[in-house]
Design a protein around this motif. Structure first.
Motif, short mmCIF file in Angstrom:
data_model
loop_
_atom_site.label_atom_id
_atom_site.label_comp_id
_atom_site.label_asym_id
_atom_site.label_seq_id
_atom_site.Cartn_x
_atom_site.Cartn_y
_atom_site.Cartn_z
N ARG A 196 0.75 9.94 -9.93
CA ARG A 196 0.12 9.50 -8.69
C ARG A 196 -0.18 8.01 -8.81
N HIS A 197 -0.45 7.37 -7.65
CA HIS A 197 -0.71 5.94 -7.63
C HIS A 197 -1.97 5.68 -6.80
N HIS A 198 -2.52 4.50 -6.97
CA HIS A 198 -3.77 4.25 -6.27
C HIS A 198 -3.80 2.85 -5.65
N LEU A 199 -4.57 2.72 -4.59
CA LEU A 199 -4.73 1.44 -3.89
C LEU A 199 -6.15 1.36 -3.34
N ARG A 200 -6.65 0.14 -3.25
CA ARG A 200 -7.99 -0.07 -2.68
C ARG A 200 -7.85 -0.60 -1.25
N GLY A 219 -12.85 -0.55 0.90
CA GLY A 219 -13.29 -0.28 -0.47
C GLY A 219 -12.93 1.10 -0.97
N ASP A 220 -12.53 1.98 -0.07
CA ASP A 220 -12.12 3.33 -0.49
C ASP A 220 -10.92 3.23 -1.43
N LEU A 221 -10.88 4.14 -2.40
CA LEU A 221 -9.74 4.20 -3.32
C LEU A 221 -8.82 5.32 -2.84
N LEU A 222 -7.59 4.94 -2.51
CA LEU A 222 -6.62 5.93 -2.02
C LEU A 222 -5.71 6.37 -3.15
N LEU A 261 6.04 -8.40 6.66
CA LEU A 261 5.70 -8.99 5.36
C LEU A 261 5.87 -7.91 4.30
N LYS A 262 7.05 -7.82 3.76
CA LYS A 262 7.41 -6.68 2.90
C LYS A 262 6.48 -6.51 1.69
N SER A 263 5.91 -7.63 1.22
CA SER A 263 5.07 -7.51 0.03
C SER A 263 3.71 -6.89 0.36
N HIS A 264 3.37 -6.82 1.65
CA HIS A 264 2.09 -6.26 2.07
C HIS A 264 2.21 -4.75 2.23
N LEU A 265 1.25 -4.04 1.67
CA LEU A 265 1.21 -2.60 1.92
C LEU A 265 0.14 -2.31 2.97
N SER A 285 -4.32 -3.96 -3.40
CA SER A 285 -4.90 -3.74 -2.08
C SER A 285 -3.90 -3.11 -1.13
N VAL A 286 -4.42 -2.25 -0.28
CA VAL A 286 -3.63 -1.76 0.84
C VAL A 286 -4.37 -2.20 2.09
#
Lengths: 125, 156
Positions: free
Chosen positions: A29-33, A46-49, A74-78, B17-18
Motif C-alpha cells: 500500500r502507499h500513502h499521501l498527505r 492533513g489527513d493521511l490517505l 501538471l503530471k507531477s501533481h497528484l 502531498s496529494v
C-alpha cells in the motif's frame, strides 16, 4: 445513493493498524498527505490517505470511490477526487467541496491512465 | 497503547502531498475557464443579433421578450465570469518577474477586462470577437510562461 456513499466513507476512516503499517513498509500500500480543501467536509487537510495502486487489467473502480490521479495539466501533481461518473474508461472526477475544487467541470473527463490509485483507508490525527 | 504507538509512527512517516485542489493557494491555474466563458459571450451575442420576433401578436412578442431577456442575462453573467477568471490569472498567477518577458502584460489584461465590460453594455459581435482574441493572447502568454506550447482549442 447518498446513504451508501456515507457508509462507504465511514468505512474508510479507521484507526492506524499494524497491518497497514507493514503494508506501507513492504510497498503493498502507499500513502499521501492531503493538502487543500476541495474534499471538505469528508477529507480534511492533513489527513493521511492509504491507497492501493490501480491494476490496468483488473480494477474495481466505481462511482463514489475516492481516487488518486495525476493532474491532467501538471503530471507531477497528484490530486484526490471522487468518481462522479464513469463513461467506459473515462472518469468524471469531482471534489466534494465544489466551491473550492478544480476538477472535471473544468478539465473534462479524465483518462483511465491518469488514475493512480484508489483510497482504501484514511487516518486522521 | 499499540494504537497510540502506530498513530505516532504514522504521524512522523514522511509523506508526499496529494492536492485537494482549489483555485488560489494550490497554485493551479488555467486560462481555459476564461476561454469557455468568453466563447459563451460570443455565442450569446450572435444569438441576440439573430433573434427576432416570430410575429407582431402578443404571444410572439412575449416569447421574443422572454428569450431576449434570457440571452442578455446569460451574456451578462458570462462576461462577468470571463472578467473574474482573467483577474485571477492577472493578480494571482502572473508575478512581477513576468513583466520582463511580457512587457505588455498589464495592458493586455486591462484591455481584456475592459472588453468584458464592453460586451456587457452592448450587443456588439466585434467586441465579443476581440475578447476571444484577447483571451487567446493571454492563453499563449500563460502557457509560454510555463515553458509549454498548449494549442488554442475552442469548444464552439
Amino acid at each position: 445513493m447518498t446513504n451508501g456513499l456515507l457508509q462507504a466513507d465511514k468505512n474508510l476512516l479507521q484507526k492506524p493498524d499494524l497491518f497497514t503499517l507493514l503494508s506501507l513498509l513492504v510497498g503493498y500500500r502507499h500513502h499521501l498527505r492531503v493538502v487543500g480543501k476541495s474534499m471538505l467536509p469528508f477529507i480534511l487537510e492533513g489527513d493521511l490517505l492509504i491507497y492501493k495502486k490501480i491494476n490496468s487489467k483488473k480494477y474495481d473502480l466505481k462511482v463514489g470511490d475516492l481516487v488518486i490521479a495525476s493532474h491532467p495539466k501538471l503530471k507531477s501533481h497528484l490530486i484526490i477526487k471522487r468518481i462522479y461518473k464513469i463513461d467506459q474508461k473515462k472518469f468524471d472526477l469531482r471534489g466534494d467541496n465544489p466551491l473550492s475544487s478544480t476538477d472535471s467541470r473544468e478539465w473534462g473527463l479524465i483518462n483511465f491512465n491518469l488514475i493512480v490509485g484508489k483510497v482504501v483507508k484514511i487516518f486522521r490525527d | 497503547m499499540l494504537s497510540d504507538s502506530l498513530t505516532s509512527i504514522l504521524r512522523k512517516l514522511p509523506a508526499k502531498s496529494v492536492h485537494a485542489h482549489c483555485d488560489g493557494p494550490c497554485g493551479v491555474y488555467d486560462p481555459a475557464s476564461a476561454r469557455v466563458a468568453a466563447e459563451a459571450v460570443l455565442s450569446m451575442t450572435k444569438k441576440l443579433i439573430a433573434l427576432s420576433p416570430a410575429g407582431n401578436d402578443q404571444a410572439s412578442m412575449s416569447a421574443y421578450n422572454n428569450t431576449f431577456s434570457r440571452f442578455v442575462a446569460i451574456k451578462e453573467e458570462e462576461s462577468q465570469k470571463t472578467k473574474k477568471e482573467l483577474l485571477i490569472l492577472w493578480t494571482d498567477y502572473f508575478k512581477p518577474e513576468h513583466l520582463s518577458t511580457y512587457p505588455d502584460l498589464h495592458d493586455t489584461f486591462w484591455k481584456a477586462a475592459k472588453l468584458c465590460s464592453a460586451c456587457k453594455v452592448s450587443i456588439d459581435q466585434s467586441k465579443a470577437e476581440e475578447l476571444i482574441t484577447a483571451v487567446e493572447k493571454i492563453h499563449s502568454m500563460f502557457w509560454s510562461s510555463k515553458g509549454r506550447d498548449d494549442k488554442w482549442v475552442t469548444a464552439s
